[in-house]
Motif scaffolding. Structure first.
Motif, PDB file in Angstrom:
ATOM      1  N   LYS A 213      34.807  26.971  51.980  1.00 31.72           N
ATOM      2  CA  LYS A 213      35.105  25.542  52.155  1.00 31.72           C
ATOM      3  C   LYS A 213      35.031  24.742  50.861  1.00 31.72           C
ATOM      4  CE  LYS A 213      35.733  26.034  56.548  1.00 31.72           C
ATOM      5  NZ  LYS A 213      37.130  26.053  57.065  1.00 31.72           N
ATOM      6  N   ARG A 214      35.427  25.347  49.762  1.00 33.40           N
ATOM      7  CA  ARG A 214      35.502  24.596  48.508  1.00 33.40           C
ATOM      8  C   ARG A 214      36.483  25.277  47.569  1.00 33.40           C
ATOM      9  NH1 ARG A 214      32.990  26.886  44.060  1.00 33.40           N
ATOM     10  NH2 ARG A 214      31.443  28.529  44.444  1.00 33.40           N
ATOM     11  N   ILE A 215      36.957  24.496  46.618  1.00 34.32           N
ATOM     12  CA  ILE A 215      37.754  25.036  45.526  1.00 34.32           C
ATOM     13  C   ILE A 215      36.803  25.640  44.496  1.00 34.32           C
ATOM     14  CG2 ILE A 215      39.381  24.453  43.677  1.00 34.32           C
ATOM     15  CD1 ILE A 215      40.627  24.241  46.419  1.00 34.32           C
ATOM     16  N   GLY A 216      37.198  26.724  43.877  1.00 34.62           N
ATOM     17  CA  GLY A 216      36.336  27.364  42.887  1.00 34.62           C
ATOM     18  C   GLY A 216      36.248  26.596  41.589  1.00 34.62           C
ATOM     19  N   HIS A 217      35.262  26.956  40.777  1.00 39.64           N
ATOM     20  CA  HIS A 217      35.069  26.363  39.455  1.00 39.64           C
ATOM     21  C   HIS A 217      35.461  27.372  38.379  1.00 39.64           C
ATOM     22  CE1 HIS A 217      32.968  23.154  41.499  1.00 39.64           C
ATOM     23  NE2 HIS A 217      32.074  24.006  41.995  1.00 39.64           N
ATOM     24  N   VAL A 218      35.827  26.874  37.202  1.00 47.56           N
ATOM     25  CA  VAL A 218      36.231  27.787  36.127  1.00 47.56           C
ATOM     26  C   VAL A 218      35.104  28.752  35.775  1.00 47.56           C
ATOM     27  CG1 VAL A 218      37.978  26.255  35.166  1.00 47.56           C
ATOM     28  CG2 VAL A 218      35.608  26.061  34.364  1.00 47.56           C
ATOM     29  N   GLU A 219      33.863  28.308  35.940  1.00 48.21           N
ATOM     30  CA  GLU A 219      32.725  29.185  35.636  1.00 48.21           C
ATOM     31  C   GLU A 219      32.672  30.391  36.579  1.00 48.21           C
ATOM     32  OE1 GLU A 219      31.903  25.163  34.041  1.00 48.21           O
ATOM     33  OE2 GLU A 219      32.490  25.908  36.046  1.00 48.21           O
ATOM     34  N   ASP A 220      33.180  30.233  37.790  1.00 49.59           N
ATOM     35  CA  ASP A 220      33.217  31.356  38.729  1.00 49.59           C
ATOM     36  C   ASP A 220      34.050  32.499  38.155  1.00 49.59           C
ATOM     37  OD1 ASP A 220      31.693  30.021  40.706  1.00 49.59           O
ATOM     38  OD2 ASP A 220      33.488  28.974  41.408  1.00 49.59           O
ATOM     39  N   ILE A 221      35.129  32.175  37.492  1.00 48.51           N
ATOM     40  CA  ILE A 221      35.978  33.175  36.862  1.00 48.51           C
ATOM     41  C   ILE A 221      35.344  33.663  35.564  1.00 48.51           C
ATOM     42  CG2 ILE A 221      38.298  33.710  36.062  1.00 48.51           C
ATOM     43  CD1 ILE A 221      38.042  32.814  39.015  1.00 48.51           C
ATOM     44  N   ALA A 222      34.798  32.737  34.798  1.00 49.56           N
ATOM     45  CA  ALA A 222      34.265  33.076  33.475  1.00 49.56           C
ATOM     46  C   ALA A 222      33.118  34.080  33.551  1.00 49.56           C
ATOM     47  CB  ALA A 222      33.799  31.807  32.765  1.00 49.56           C
ATOM     48  N   TYR A 223      32.237  33.919  34.524  1.00 48.41           N
ATOM     49  CA  TYR A 223      31.095  34.840  34.608  1.00 48.41           C
ATOM     50  C   TYR A 223      31.514  36.220  35.103  1.00 48.41           C
ATOM     51  CZ  TYR A 223      27.692  31.353  33.276  1.00 48.41           C
ATOM     52  OH  TYR A 223      26.972  30.428  32.559  1.00 48.41           O
ATOM     53  N   ALA A 224      32.560  36.291  35.910  1.00 50.12           N
ATOM     54  CA  ALA A 224      33.088  37.596  36.298  1.00 50.12           C
ATOM     55  C   ALA A 224      33.699  38.284  35.067  1.00 50.12           C
ATOM     56  CB  ALA A 224      34.132  37.449  37.391  1.00 50.12           C
ATOM     57  N   ALA A 225      34.426  37.513  34.259  1.00 46.30           N
ATOM     58  CA  ALA A 225      34.994  38.067  33.030  1.00 46.30           C
ATOM     59  C   ALA A 225      33.895  38.507  32.079  1.00 46.30           C
ATOM     60  CB  ALA A 225      35.891  37.022  32.361  1.00 46.30           C
ATOM     61  N   LEU A 226      32.829  37.724  32.026  1.00 49.74           N
ATOM     62  CA  LEU A 226      31.703  38.067  31.164  1.00 49.74           C
ATOM     63  C   LEU A 226      31.100  39.409  31.563  1.00 49.74           C
ATOM     64  CD1 LEU A 226      29.697  37.127  28.913  1.00 49.74           C
ATOM     65  CD2 LEU A 226      28.302  36.171  30.765  1.00 49.74           C
ATOM     66  N   PHE A 227      30.934  39.638  32.857  1.00 51.38           N
ATOM     67  CA  PHE A 227      30.405  40.926  33.306  1.00 51.38           C
ATOM     68  C   PHE A 227      31.319  42.071  32.889  1.00 51.38           C
ATOM     69  CE2 PHE A 227      30.759  44.223  36.641  1.00 51.38           C
ATOM     70  CZ  PHE A 227      29.585  44.911  36.326  1.00 51.38           C
ATOM     71  N   LEU A 228      32.616  41.913  33.094  1.00 50.10           N
ATOM     72  CA  LEU A 228      33.552  42.980  32.745  1.00 50.10           C
ATOM     73  C   LEU A 228      33.596  43.230  31.241  1.00 50.10           C
ATOM     74  CD1 LEU A 228      36.478  42.109  35.175  1.00 50.10           C
ATOM     75  CD2 LEU A 228      34.865  44.029  35.364  1.00 50.10           C
ATOM     76  N   ALA A 229      33.211  42.231  30.451  1.00 47.15           N
ATOM     77  CA  ALA A 229      33.190  42.373  28.996  1.00 47.15           C
ATOM     78  C   ALA A 229      31.865  42.920  28.478  1.00 47.15           C
ATOM     79  CB  ALA A 229      33.461  41.021  28.340  1.00 47.15           C
ATOM     80  N   SER A 230      30.903  43.067  29.344  1.00 43.89           N
ATOM     81  CA  SER A 230      29.550  43.421  28.924  1.00 43.89           C
ATOM     82  C   SER A 230      29.405  44.905  28.617  1.00 43.89           C
ATOM     83  CB  SER A 230      28.542  43.036  30.007  1.00 43.89           C
ATOM     84  OG  SER A 230      28.689  43.884  31.141  1.00 43.89           O
ATOM     85  N   LYS A 231      28.338  45.211  27.921  1.00 48.16           N
ATOM     86  CA  LYS A 231      27.987  46.614  27.656  1.00 48.16           C
ATOM     87  C   LYS A 231      27.682  47.334  28.959  1.00 48.16           C
ATOM     88  CE  LYS A 231      24.919  49.344  24.683  1.00 48.16           C
ATOM     89  NZ  LYS A 231      23.827  49.265  23.657  1.00 48.16           N
ATOM     90  N   GLU A 232      27.130  46.587  29.905  1.00 49.90           N
ATOM     91  CA  GLU A 232      26.720  47.175  31.180  1.00 49.90           C
ATOM     92  C   GLU A 232      27.912  47.596  32.053  1.00 49.90           C
ATOM     93  OE1 GLU A 232      23.308  45.413  29.391  1.00 49.90           O
ATOM     94  OE2 GLU A 232      25.326  44.610  29.684  1.00 49.90           O
ATOM     95  N   ALA A 233      29.110  47.084  31.753  1.00 51.76           N
ATOM     96  CA  ALA A 233      30.294  47.415  32.541  1.00 51.76           C
ATOM     97  C   ALA A 233      31.088  48.558  31.915  1.00 51.76           C
ATOM     98  CB  ALA A 233      31.186  46.185  32.685  1.00 51.76           C
ATOM     99  N   SER A 234      30.412  49.396  31.165  1.00 47.32           N
ATOM    100  CA  SER A 234      31.093  50.431  30.380  1.00 47.32           C
ATOM    101  C   SER A 234      31.791  51.494  31.220  1.00 47.32           C
ATOM    102  CB  SER A 234      30.099  51.110  29.433  1.00 47.32           C
ATOM    103  OG  SER A 234      29.103  51.793  30.165  1.00 47.32           O
TER     104      SER A 234
END
Length: 257
Positions: A213-234
């Motif tokens: 019941k809400r529109i997403g925020h840009v941070e919702d996308i940014a933190y997912a991208a951050l995870f995929l860019a992390s060392k932990e997502a190797s």
């Protein structure tokens, strides 16, 4: 907790506004050197200046993803400034509305050249430097529109976003040998300048289809991208993360509570 990105350099295309700006800001907060890329250098500098004001490291660069020469020049400039490229967030994209019966060949080509071919050019230009990184990361901003859903007037946009994912899966096979992963985020409706321009009626109709019941925020996308860019997502490559508040789940409005 993810390993900080201190000393890592990220290129974010289409970073002067919307999702790209959100990605740039979040990566800067995690310690990365951020290359803010946009066709309009003034807008890119505005974003970079805001990041620096908040304590991050960022520089503005002019770049047009639809031009391979421009992307090659960008990659070289970023390496000259920061010493290398570790992460590419290929985010630049456009979504004009045009019905098929009215769509010109030029309209189709502009969208495909920016969204699909632009992905190829950004990856191609950064690849030599990503190979030299400790580990390389590529994150594409795709969409639920095209790969999963459809919307009237966005057949060219949907085709371009589906094309990104086809590119990603084959690219992952080539890049794995160089310790480079490539993944994609698939946003639903995210509150950006572009979405606001769609008008209140559009926003209300979209919220009605979203279980959260809400529109997403840009941070919702940014933190997912951050995870995929992390060392932990190797160990993750050629995968997608849908970030849409559950929009694609219900079969109909009657399924929502």
């Amino acid at each position: 907790m993810l390993t900080p990105l201190n000393g890592k350099t990220v290129i974010v295309t289409g970073a002067s506004r919307g999702i790209g700006k959100g990605i740039a800001e979040v990566f800067a907060k995690q310690g990365a050197n951020v290359a803010v890329v946009a066709r309009d250098l003034v807008n890119a500098e505005s974003c970079a200046a805001e990041i620096r004001k908040n304590g991050g490291k960022a520089e503005a660069f002019k770049g047009d993803v639809a031009s391979l020469d421009s992307m090659n020049e960008l990659a070289e400039a970023v390496v000259n400034k920061f010493g290398g490229i570790d992460i590419l967030c290929s985010n630049a994209g456009i979504f004009p509305n045009s019905l098929i019966e009215n769509m010109s060949v030029d309209e189709w080509d502009i969208v495909m050249n920016t969204n699909a071919r632009g992905t190829l050019f950004a990856v191609k230009a950064c690849l030599p430097y990503l190979k030299d990184a400790e580990y390389g990361r590529i994150i594409l901003t795709s969409s639920i529109t095209g790969p999963v859903t459809g919307y009237v007037g966005w057949s060219h946009y949907g085709a371009s976003k589906a094309a990104q994912l086809g590119f990603m899966r084959s690219a992952a096979l080539e890049l794995a040998a160089h310790n480079i992963t490539i993944n994609a985020v698939m946003p639903g409706n995210i509150m950006t300048e572009g979405l606001e321009e769609m008008g209140d009626d559009y926003l209300k109709s979209m919220i009605a289809t979203i279980p959260l019941k809400r529109i997403g925020h840009v941070e919702d996308i940014a933190y997912a991208a951050l995870f995929l860019a992390s060392k932990e997502a190797s160990y993750i490559t050629a995968q997608t993360i849908v970030i849409d508040g559950g929009q694609i789940i219900p079969e109909s409005l009657e399924a929502l509570v």
